[in-house]
Design a protein around this motif. Sequence first.
Motif, PDB file in Angstrom:
ATOM      1  N   ASP A 100       0.682  -1.186  -0.127  1.00 33.10           N
ATOM      2  CA  ASP A 100      -0.255  -0.017  -0.038  1.00 33.10           C
ATOM      3  C   ASP A 100       0.798   1.314   0.039  1.00 33.10           C
ATOM      4  OD1 ASP A 100      -2.409  -1.466  -0.086  1.00 33.10           O
ATOM      5  OD2 ASP A 100      -2.336  -1.328   2.217  1.00 33.10           O
ATOM      6  N   MET A 208      -5.782 -11.699  -7.709  1.00 34.09           N
ATOM      7  CA  MET A 208      -5.672 -10.427  -7.786  1.00 34.09           C
ATOM      8  C   MET A 208      -6.349 -10.036  -9.217  1.00 34.09           C
ATOM      9  SD  MET A 208      -2.717  -7.857  -6.967  1.00 34.09           S
ATOM     10  CE  MET A 208      -1.838  -7.971  -8.510  1.00 34.09           C
ATOM     11  N   GLU A 210      -9.939  -8.662 -11.408  1.00 33.20           N
ATOM     12  CA  GLU A 210     -11.114  -7.895 -11.406  1.00 33.20           C
ATOM     13  C   GLU A 210     -12.256  -9.003 -11.730  1.00 33.20           C
ATOM     14  OE1 GLU A 210     -13.563  -4.252 -13.830  1.00 33.20           O
ATOM     15  OE2 GLU A 210     -11.540  -4.536 -14.359  1.00 33.20           O
ATOM     16  N   ALA A 213     -13.313 -11.029  -8.492  1.00 33.19           N
ATOM     17  CA  ALA A 213     -14.239 -10.296  -7.824  1.00 33.19           C
ATOM     18  C   ALA A 213     -15.608  -9.881  -8.332  1.00 33.19           C
ATOM     19  CB  ALA A 213     -13.570  -9.089  -7.257  1.00 33.19           C
ATOM     20  N   GLU A 353     -15.779  -3.737  -0.236  1.00 34.40           N
ATOM     21  CA  GLU A 353     -15.257  -4.228   0.779  1.00 34.40           C
ATOM     22  C   GLU A 353     -16.159  -4.542   2.089  1.00 34.40           C
ATOM     23  OE1 GLU A 353     -10.443  -3.417   0.848  1.00 34.40           O
ATOM     24  OE2 GLU A 353     -11.722  -1.772   1.133  1.00 34.40           O
ATOM     25  N   LYS A 381      -9.431 -14.056  -0.285  1.00 30.78           N
ATOM     26  CA  LYS A 381      -8.352 -13.381  -0.978  1.00 30.78           C
ATOM     27  C   LYS A 381      -8.827 -12.546  -2.155  1.00 30.78           C
ATOM     28  CE  LYS A 381      -4.779 -16.554   0.531  1.00 30.78           C
ATOM     29  NZ  LYS A 381      -3.870 -17.777  -0.222  1.00 30.78           N
ATOM     30  N   THR A 383      -9.961  -9.381  -4.239  1.00 31.96           N
ATOM     31  CA  THR A 383      -9.437  -7.916  -4.309  1.00 31.96           C
ATOM     32  C   THR A 383     -10.796  -7.102  -4.193  1.00 31.96           C
ATOM     33  OG1 THR A 383      -8.694  -8.256  -6.670  1.00 31.96           O
ATOM     34  CG2 THR A 383      -6.903  -8.647  -4.822  1.00 31.96           C
ATOM     35  N   TRP A 384     -11.271  -6.875  -3.282  1.00 33.03           N
ATOM     36  CA  TRP A 384     -12.456  -5.898  -3.545  1.00 33.03           C
ATOM     37  C   TRP A 384     -11.879  -4.641  -3.516  1.00 33.03           C
ATOM     38  CZ3 TRP A 384     -16.344  -9.093  -4.354  1.00 33.03           C
ATOM     39  CH2 TRP A 384     -16.360 -10.386  -3.627  1.00 33.03           C
ATOM     40  N   ASP A 385     -10.762  -4.412  -2.967  1.00 32.00           N
ATOM     41  CA  ASP A 385     -10.352  -2.857  -2.983  1.00 32.00           C
ATOM     42  C   ASP A 385     -10.099  -2.442  -4.606  1.00 32.00           C
ATOM     43  OD1 ASP A 385      -8.399  -4.692  -3.258  1.00 32.00           O
ATOM     44  OD2 ASP A 385      -6.686  -3.545  -2.364  1.00 32.00           O
ATOM     45  N   PHE A 386      -9.869  -3.514  -5.458  1.00 30.84           N
ATOM     46  CA  PHE A 386      -9.699  -3.224  -6.681  1.00 30.84           C
ATOM     47  C   PHE A 386     -10.804  -2.801  -7.481  1.00 30.84           C
ATOM     48  CE2 PHE A 386      -9.186  -4.211 -11.184  1.00 30.84           C
ATOM     49  CZ  PHE A 386      -7.607  -4.364 -11.595  1.00 30.84           C
TER      50      PHE A 386
END
Length: 442
Positions: A100, A208, A210, A213, A353, A381, A383-386
């Motif tokens: 980060d 990781m 898109e 997710a 998230e 794992k 990647t909701w932040d993506f």
Amino acid sequence: MESKKKKKNSSLTTQHIEFVMPSAIVTGATGITGSAIVHHLLKDKTYDKIYSFSRSNPGYEDPRIQHVSLDLQSSAQDMAKALQGVSAEYIFFCAYLATDDQAELSQINESLLSNFLEALELNGAARKIKRFVLTCGFKQYGVHIGPGKQPLLEDDPLLENDVGGASWPPIFYYLQQRVLADAAKKGGWEWVATLPQDVLGYARGNFMNEATALGLYCAVSKALPGSELPFLGSRANYFAFNCWTSANLHAKFCLWAAVAPGAGNQIFNVINGDTESFQNLWPRLAARFGCRIPDPMFPNGGIPGTKGFKDYESSTIRLPNKPPLKALASSLGLSKDPSAEESPTLFLQIDPEKWAKREDVNKAWAQLRDKYNLDQDAWNKATWDFLIMSLGRDWSCVGSMSKARKLGWTGYADTWDELEDTFETLESKGILPPLDQLKRDF
């Protein structure tokens, strides 16, 4: 006399000429881009030896491939020992470590490449290199920072050294490209940097992505009461134009760029070739997973500062910097325009998230997991932040493929087809539920 001369010349024309087949090295061979490159190298009979570099063995079964367990965070000296006897004409560098902290991100990823290049020098492998292909991405243009001039072109100004009168966060691709160009000049070989965007593909144990997710969101939404599929992001994002990159298309491009005349010492956008938007993709996602499109899609306006969709939590995130558009503002006649001055904002009418932590969502996921024997790691794992960035931004991200096209690149992929193909792979691997059963059972 004449007949003897002819016979002598004839023997020269039939003289055996040995053709040496090239070899290749792929770092980050367990990642989405790296594994796709290995896959396409194996399909290309031109290469007689392929080295896959990663910390874990990707498990390819082919006599032409050799796995080398390599920690790119180790010193150049230690890597040189691990690489004894390993060399190749073409190198595909796909390794990447995420963190980060932007300064740390730059330092780590620049070291990965520079130490690897030094290791190749130390063990003598650098003398064999013809072309080195480095995978970067659209962060080259600051798409994670804010809106830039559209379409994005390879010769757009770099966001550094107070370009446009603004300070920019570090972008490690610039450091890597300079390290690579310096090494190539010193060694007498060529380099290529590729810029894919939002890569769609699959790699074992790598979430990781898109597509993973998005697929999980759609599958769980199908299992929730009402089977609604509200758009997670902002209203502006729903109407924005974007482009994606198929991992398979990117791999084909890398193999093309490794040998294409005139492609050396160049940076290239690598995207599917179509332009898409979620106003087109989202209804297709709903139809595919058997969900219902809510109407209205944005009951509270879908703009920063408004409430979430129904009882879901929204998020408004103000980014701390000027938009990349500011770097070109004066030449575009926008030096006083708010679009080049205002800090960008991300808005999610459903924060992914927070959504993934809801009790009803986790119960629905557990039901799917147990019913279809799905991989819990995919959920843990994901990647909701993506999705926060890719669905929350209010700006378009469209690149031009003209530079590569002018050199002869003709590759194309349909983004929806690639997305659906990735979903089908995720279903076959037990990450998403089997579609026919999901639609029948819910």
